[in-house]
Enzyme design. Structure first.
Site: not given
Ligand code: UDP
Ligand code: MN
Length: 348
Positions: A115, A117-118, A205-206, A227, A229, A296
């Protein structure tokens, strides 16, 4: 003198004979003893702990559960890969049976989450829902990597669960945050987890938990199907397609498209994965190349060569913006809808 020498040779011969007799006895005994010996609960626990977790499973005596079938079950999805790894879908496993088996092994499961930044704003829901759904009843150790340790919310956790906050530097590029995860996971395993943890999962984390994520997900090397592809032809998978990259997968190659947002397995396996992806990512960077989807892409390349021992269906990482497909009977973990421009440090 002569008599004395003969006497000594005789003694020696008797000892040799006795030794041979004892050894052959020992061999035959040790072969049958495993089957014959009745194991007590205690010796069974020790036995389970000593052997590798994945050799065979030991269930408690007289556990009651539904009769398994090999002629009826899920027929709308594929539940095994061509290399015979299970694909975990709802309805393919018995949670009571699996939990009882892993309880005997007294396992500890770690989870890492970043986690920076934002993204600290996602921590509260992530941690609270993990408490409700992720390995409930087992020893769990959460590791939160963040550049703002003071913003990590205080979550009420069950007695057998704990959380450790690990400070990391901030970053101006989301690609760098995402990519450095492998390096930090590798170091965490080397420096803090060795010998204390059995399994580890590395999660975005998101996202939030909505349903059980438990012992059915355990195994050597664990990958989650992306999910976005899973119904597509592999030529459309967003693999890294430039042969210069160490994440390269050619058209017509590859098995599935796996998520970078969730993977795991036994500690040694995840260590090997993180180390390899990091090394390849850094070697690429030295040559001025960044794979299409950063770690990835490297993870997908790794999992193509190193076949996962268990594959988790998209139930284990859905996306909130996506309508649920009929084969998905339960969503266990799902990425929240987010405004990329508002939360990432850079947009391109
Ligand atoms: N992450 C973070 N700060 C950021 C960008 C990414 O902590 O500014 C971490 C966070 O754990 C996030 C992961 O990197 O879940 C992968 O990035 P993101 O979820 O944005 O990728 P997506 O799932 O949208 O491909
Ligand atoms: Mn993510």
């Amino acid at each position: 003198m002569l008599l004395n020498r003969n006497f000594l040779t005789g003694i020696l011969l008797i000892f040799l004979l006795l030794g041979a007799l004892y050894y052959s006895n020992y061999l035959s005994y040790s072969f049958v003893s495993v089957e014959q010996e009745e194991l007590t609960a205690e010796s069974r626990r020790v036995e389970v702990h000593v052997q590798s977790h994945e050799l065979h499973m030991v269930a408690p005596d007289h556990l009651k559960y539904d009769q398994p079938s090999i002629v009826s079950g899920r027929n709308d999805v594929v539940t095994v890969t061509p290399w015979l790894a299970p694909v975990v879908w709802e309805g393919t496993f018995n949670p009571v049976l699996l939990d009882s088996i892993y309880k005997l092994q007294n396992i500890t499961v770690a989870a890492t989450v970043f986690a920076v930044g934002k993204y600290v704003m996602f921590l509260k829901d992530f941690l609270e829902t993990a408490e409700q759904h992720f390995f409930v009843g087992f020893r769990v150790h959460m590791y939160v990597f963040t550049d703002q340790p003071d913003s990590v919310p205080q979550i009420k956790m069950a007695a057998d669960r704990q959380l450790t906050v690990l400070p990391v530097p901030s970053s101006k590029r989301w690609q760098e945050i995402s990519a450095r995860r492998m390096e930090l996971i590798q170091k965490l395993i080397e420096e803090k987890l060795r010998n204390n943890i059995d399994y580890i999962f590395c999660l975005d984390v998101d996202s939030k938990f909505h349903g059980r994520w438990g012992t059915e997900s355990l195994g050597g090397l664990i990958a989650v199907i992306h999910p976005g592809y899973y119904r597509d032809n592999r030529k459309r998978f967003p693999y890294e397609r430039r042969p210069e990259s160490r994440a390269y997968i050619a058209t017509g190659e590859g098995d599935f498209y796996y998520c970078g947002g969730a993977f795991g397995g036994m500690l040694q396996e995840v260590h090997q994965l993180a180390k390899t992806c990091r090394t390849n990512f850094e070697a690429d960077a030295k040559e001025g190349i960044e794979a299409a989807w950063q770690e990835e892409s490297h993870l997908n390349r790794y999992m193509w060569v190193n076949k996962p021992s268990k594959v988790l269906s998209p139930e284990y990482l859905w996306q909130d913006f996506k309508a649920r497909n009929p084969e998905v009977h339960i969503i266990r973990f799902s990425g929240v809808v987010k405004n990329y421009a508002a939360i990432r440090p850079n947009v391109e």
